[in-house]
Design an enzyme around this catalytic site. Sequence first.
Site, mmCIF file in Angstrom:
data_model
loop_
_atom_site.group_PDB
_atom_site.id
_atom_site.type_symbol
_atom_site.label_atom_id
_atom_site.label_comp_id
_atom_site.label_asym_id
_atom_site.label_seq_id
_atom_site.Cartn_x
_atom_site.Cartn_y
_atom_site.Cartn_z
ATOM 1 N N ASP A 1 47.627 22.667 40.943
ATOM 2 C CA ASP A 1 48.071 22.791 39.546
ATOM 3 C C ASP A 1 47.319 21.775 38.684
ATOM 4 O O ASP A 1 47.902 20.837 38.132
ATOM 5 C CB ASP A 1 49.577 22.590 39.437
ATOM 6 C CG ASP A 1 50.142 23.151 38.141
ATOM 7 O OD1 ASP A 1 49.354 23.727 37.355
ATOM 8 O OD2 ASP A 1 51.346 23.003 37.904
ATOM 9 N N HIS B 1 55.609 9.829 36.790
ATOM 10 C CA HIS B 1 55.633 10.978 35.864
ATOM 11 C C HIS B 1 57.026 11.551 35.699
ATOM 12 O O HIS B 1 57.267 12.351 34.802
ATOM 13 C CB HIS B 1 54.667 12.057 36.340
ATOM 14 C CG HIS B 1 55.189 12.917 37.465
ATOM 15 N ND1 HIS B 1 55.696 12.396 38.630
ATOM 16 C CD2 HIS B 1 55.274 14.278 37.589
ATOM 17 C CE1 HIS B 1 56.071 13.396 39.431
ATOM 18 N NE2 HIS B 1 55.829 14.533 38.831
ATOM 19 N N GLY B 2 57.943 11.173 36.576
ATOM 20 C CA GLY B 2 59.302 11.701 36.501
ATOM 21 C C GLY B 2 60.195 11.029 37.520
ATOM 22 O O GLY B 2 59.882 9.944 38.025
#
Length: 368
Positions: free
Chosen positions: A74, A291-292
Amino acid sequence: MKIIITRERIKLINIVRNEKSWIESNAVEQLKKYEKLDGMIRITGLPDLHAGRVPVGAAFVTEKKIYPYLTGSDIGCGIALFDTNVRMKKFKRENFIRDLNKVKYLEDIHADLSEYKFPYMEKLGTIGSGNHFAEFQKIEKVYLKDEFDKLNISKDNLMLLVHSGSRVYGQIVLEKYLESFGTLPLEEGSAEFNEYMKEHDNAAEYAKVNRKIIAEKLLKITGKEKPDLVLDSSHNMIAGKAENGRNIYIHRKGAAPSDMGMIVIAGTRDSLSYIVKPKENLSEYSYSVSHGAGRKWTREGSKDRMLKIHGKNKIIQMNKNLIYSDRKVLFEESREAYKNIERVIQDLVEHDMIEIVASLKPLITFKR
């Protein structure tokens, strides 16, 4: 109370955590596999680190060589924050939910794509599965007013956060590389290196445009004007950088850049997200931050765990602000399936890696 910060080093590996952090040992063991790769000079495991084909929440720094498989399929996957220009006092959640529920799939919403020329145009403006989402949010709290003011947004406006990537495009680029080279590196300056990076950069641009089109479609559905882009950062890609007179390549796999200004670190569907300002020159941490939240449970095991904890009726009630096409997201994307975002943020603060600028509270999550 004195805070004790521990930093674990395994040769080239630096893992960001403290005494209260939880990082599965399997993810750490996965990182060790990559420290002997030719050209590898630094590996960072961030607080959201968790196991995957390649561990997620990690950054790998190489010299003279790149390894496309480290960033996955991705390419360009990232998070974008948009200002909807809708005042919160005029926002009616029930109206937005009503309008959004009329849409079966985002693919069904027309968008003018005439200015773009990419492969796989049919997927442009679609969210995808897994942890990808679009979420209407409000500014919950401003921590650093001076930094927040630089964003040129109003804390009284409705915001839209989009997490998506390059869809099938990035997957095709990676598969092409794997078919020709497997897990072998590409040498800096070679024809193969240049060809891959050209396709990589194009897929990353596709992902950025994808997030923009998603936001425009959602505002169109709700009868509003086009949104304004505030922040956009990618956490799955390879970035070149000059360091101490040499060229290095940062492979980020679920890791946000620390050298591109303010970013958003996303929470889960019913927890806060954060606008943060990374500190300068985080070379020790591969120029990267989380990122999270990072997964805590596997997707396969989430349903049984959630049903045991809450029961079916409570789970449905908990997800009243979620618009979805696949019931699996009720379990796989629950707050419990992820690490505590506040703990992740605190780990980064305690390691002096970020400053918190503002927090964002979810209102409606769209996953169709």
